[in-house]
Design a protein around this motif. Structure first.
Motif, short mmCIF file in Angstrom:
data_model
loop_
_atom_site.label_atom_id
_atom_site.label_comp_id
_atom_site.label_asym_id
_atom_site.label_seq_id
_atom_site.Cartn_x
_atom_site.Cartn_y
_atom_site.Cartn_z
N ASN A 56 -9.08 -39.12 -37.25
CA ASN A 56 -9.90 -37.92 -37.08
C ASN A 56 -9.74 -36.87 -38.16
O ASN A 56 -10.26 -35.77 -38.05
N PHE A 59 -6.21 -31.65 -38.90
CA PHE A 59 -5.99 -30.85 -37.70
C PHE A 59 -4.79 -29.95 -37.92
O PHE A 59 -4.07 -30.10 -38.91
N ALA A 61 -1.30 -27.97 -36.34
CA ALA A 61 -0.23 -27.89 -35.34
C ALA A 61 0.49 -26.56 -35.52
O ALA A 61 0.89 -26.21 -36.63
N SER A 78 -4.02 -35.45 -30.99
CA SER A 78 -5.21 -35.23 -31.82
C SER A 78 -6.12 -36.47 -31.88
O SER A 78 -7.11 -36.47 -32.60
N ASN A 80 -5.24 -39.57 -32.89
CA ASN A 80 -4.92 -40.41 -34.04
C ASN A 80 -3.78 -41.35 -33.69
O ASN A 80 -3.02 -41.09 -32.75
N TYR A 111 -10.94 -26.42 -37.70
CA TYR A 111 -10.25 -27.69 -37.46
C TYR A 111 -9.73 -27.70 -36.02
O TYR A 111 -9.45 -26.63 -35.46
N PRO A 112 -9.56 -28.88 -35.44
CA PRO A 112 -8.91 -28.94 -34.12
C PRO A 112 -7.51 -28.34 -34.23
O PRO A 112 -6.80 -28.59 -35.20
N PHE A 114 -3.76 -27.26 -32.18
CA PHE A 114 -2.85 -27.55 -31.09
C PHE A 114 -1.64 -26.64 -31.24
O PHE A 114 -1.12 -26.48 -32.33
#
Length: 157
Positions: A56, A59, A61, A78, A80, A111-112, A114
């Motif tokens: 993906n 991302f 973190a 995510s 992956n 971006y995603p 987390f």
């Protein structure tokens, strides 16, 4: 104090936050050093890490300053199979930010994201404001809501 993209992002979302200035040590850009400099608990000073997943792509973190991201956990949440940190030379083109000043807010692209679940243990946490020497003090619930961040376990135990 000039507003950063991260602060402007929060302003557009009408989120309460406080900008906290600190003296930068170019030889030590760590979150541990930032926490000591602003006299805060290192578990409340979160660092923003940019990763690349095998399926993906990019991302983000967001983990406590004293913790290391667990790449397997980060990959799994995510979507992956595996993930790696992006190279430092990629940070600025991908996010608009440099090492030691990467904010989860106001990046060039969305971006995603987390964040480690420990953020919920605190009334306020600190994240980079997008400039060395400047942190954002914010309610973690506000940060999560305004930036569409997913809460999960991301670190080594």
């Amino acid at each position: 104090m000039k507003k950063t993209n991260a602060a402007r992002f929060l302003d557009t979302k009408k989120v309460n936050y406080e900008l906290v200035e600190y003296l930068v040590d170019e030889a030590d850009l760590s979150a541990v050093h930032v926490a000591e400099t602003i006299d805060q608990n290192v578990e409340q000073v979160f660092k923003t890490l940019v990763l690349r997943g095998n399926a993906n792509g990019i991302f983000v973190a967001i983990v406590p300053g004293n913790a290391e991201v667990n790449l397997k956990k980060a990959a799994k949440v995510s979507g992956n199979k595996n993930a790696v940190m992006v190279q430092m030379k990629e940070l600025l083109p991908l996010t608009g930010y440099i090492r030691g000043a990467c904010s989860p807010l106001g990046m060039k692209k969305s971006y995603p994201m987390f964040i480690h679940e420990s953020c919920l243990n605190f009334e306020t946490i600190f994240v980079s404001a997008g400039k060395r020497g400047l942190q954002i003090k914010i309610d973690p619930q506000d940060l999560i809501a305004c930036a569409n961040i997913r809460v999960c376990d991301l670190v080594n135990v």
